[in-house]
Scaffold this motif. Structure first.
Motif, PDB file in Angstrom:
ATOM      1  N   GLN A 117      30.302  -7.983 -12.552  1.00  0.00           N
ATOM      2  CA  GLN A 117      30.057  -8.832 -11.386  1.00  0.00           C
ATOM      3  C   GLN A 117      28.975  -8.255 -10.468  1.00  0.00           C
ATOM      4  N   TYR A 118      28.948  -6.943 -10.273  1.00  0.00           N
ATOM      5  CA  TYR A 118      28.083  -6.339  -9.262  1.00  0.00           C
ATOM      6  C   TYR A 118      27.048  -5.365  -9.820  1.00  0.00           C
ATOM      7  N   GLY A 119      27.075  -5.109 -11.128  1.00  0.00           N
ATOM      8  CA  GLY A 119      26.164  -4.134 -11.722  1.00  0.00           C
ATOM      9  C   GLY A 119      24.721  -4.570 -11.653  1.00  0.00           C
ATOM     10  N   PRO A 120      23.814  -3.706 -12.092  1.00  0.00           N
ATOM     11  CA  PRO A 120      22.374  -3.997 -11.982  1.00  0.00           C
ATOM     12  C   PRO A 120      21.926  -5.240 -12.746  1.00  0.00           C
ATOM     13  N   HIS A 121      22.665  -5.645 -13.751  1.00  0.00           N
ATOM     14  CA  HIS A 121      22.264  -6.817 -14.541  1.00  0.00           C
ATOM     15  C   HIS A 121      23.124  -8.037 -14.217  1.00  0.00           C
ATOM     16  N   VAL A 134      35.214  -5.146 -15.013  1.00  0.00           N
ATOM     17  CA  VAL A 134      35.044  -6.440 -14.330  1.00  0.00           C
ATOM     18  C   VAL A 134      34.087  -6.274 -13.154  1.00  0.00           C
ATOM     19  N   TYR A 135      34.268  -5.212 -12.376  1.00  0.00           N
ATOM     20  CA  TYR A 135      33.388  -4.972 -11.230  1.00  0.00           C
ATOM     21  C   TYR A 135      31.943  -4.751 -11.695  1.00  0.00           C
ATOM     22  N   ARG A 136      31.761  -3.958 -12.722  1.00  0.00           N
ATOM     23  CA  ARG A 136      30.410  -3.698 -13.235  1.00  0.00           C
ATOM     24  C   ARG A 136      29.722  -5.002 -13.650  1.00  0.00           C
ATOM     25  N   GLY A 141      34.828  -5.037  -2.571  1.00  0.00           N
ATOM     26  CA  GLY A 141      34.919  -6.118  -3.542  1.00  0.00           C
ATOM     27  C   GLY A 141      36.303  -6.076  -4.153  1.00  0.00           C
ATOM     28  N   TYR A 142      36.870  -7.248  -4.398  1.00  0.00           N
ATOM     29  CA  TYR A 142      38.202  -7.319  -4.977  1.00  0.00           C
ATOM     30  C   TYR A 142      38.112  -7.648  -6.457  1.00  0.00           C
ATOM     31  N   VAL A 143      38.934  -6.980  -7.238  1.00  0.00           N
ATOM     32  CA  VAL A 143      39.007  -7.216  -8.679  1.00  0.00           C
ATOM     33  C   VAL A 143      40.470  -7.462  -9.046  1.00  0.00           C
ATOM     34  N   PRO A 144      40.704  -8.153 -10.170  1.00  0.00           N
ATOM     35  CA  PRO A 144      42.082  -8.450 -10.557  1.00  0.00           C
ATOM     36  C   PRO A 144      42.923  -7.184 -10.781  1.00  0.00           C
ATOM     37  N   ASN A 145      44.220  -7.363 -10.659  1.00  0.00           N
ATOM     38  CA  ASN A 145      45.187  -6.287 -10.862  1.00  0.00           C
ATOM     39  C   ASN A 145      45.314  -6.012 -12.361  1.00  0.00           C
ATOM     40  N   LEU A 146      44.361  -5.256 -12.871  1.00  0.00           N
ATOM     41  CA  LEU A 146      44.297  -4.886 -14.277  1.00  0.00           C
ATOM     42  C   LEU A 146      44.288  -3.367 -14.368  1.00  0.00           C
ATOM     43  N   PRO A 147      44.480  -2.802 -15.561  1.00  0.00           N
ATOM     44  CA  PRO A 147      44.362  -1.347 -15.682  1.00  0.00           C
ATOM     45  C   PRO A 147      43.000  -0.893 -15.126  1.00  0.00           C
ATOM     46  N   PRO A 148      42.944   0.308 -14.546  1.00  0.00           N
ATOM     47  CA  PRO A 148      41.711   0.762 -13.892  1.00  0.00           C
ATOM     48  C   PRO A 148      40.443   0.604 -14.721  1.00  0.00           C
ATOM     49  N   GLU A 149      40.479   0.967 -15.997  1.00  0.00           N
ATOM     50  CA  GLU A 149      39.266   0.884 -16.817  1.00  0.00           C
ATOM     51  C   GLU A 149      38.783  -0.559 -16.941  1.00  0.00           C
ATOM     52  N   VAL A 150      39.719  -1.484 -17.074  1.00  0.00           N
ATOM     53  CA  VAL A 150      39.372  -2.898 -17.210  1.00  0.00           C
ATOM     54  C   VAL A 150      38.865  -3.445 -15.876  1.00  0.00           C
TER      55      VAL A 150
END
Length: 105
Positions: free
Chosen positions: A100-104, A96-98, A83-92
């Motif tokens: 988009q793809y997290g359990p909720h 974003v990934y969580r 999955g691709y996420v924006p070029n942001l600091p790792p924590e951010v």
């Protein structure tokens, strides 16, 4: 924001280590340094996957505009899909990934 990867080219099994995640990511994620050579990659493990980011040298000319855009890739621990996420600091980017793809999601 995030874009799922084509499942046809995703691995058949999820990664069990950061090294395996890096091998999976390298197939599709190949950021380049300004001189065109491949950028080193760094892996950040978190609960849902492995965030893979390019490592770039610090900017020396602060008067020049910052490069815009780019992305990081996440290798899912559950499926091995990318999955691709924006070029942001790792924590951010991980947040974003969580979302988009997290359990909720």
């Amino acid at each position: 924001m995030t874009q799922p990867h084509d499942p046809e080219s995703s691995p058949s099994r999820p990664p069990t280590s950061a090294e395996e995640a890096l091998d999976i990511a390298r197939v599709e994620f190949q950021p380049r340094l300004p001189d065109g050579t491949p950028a080193p990659l760094r892996v950040h493990e978190f609960d849902l996957g492995f965030l893979v980011t390019g490592v770039f040298p610090p900017r020396t000319d602060r008067t020049a505009p910052s490069p815009q855009g780019g992305s990081h890739v996440v290798v899912s621990k559950a499926t091995g899909k990318l999955g691709y996420v924006p070029n942001l600091p790792p924590e951010v980017a991980i947040d974003v990934y969580r979302k988009q793809y997290g359990p909720h999601a």
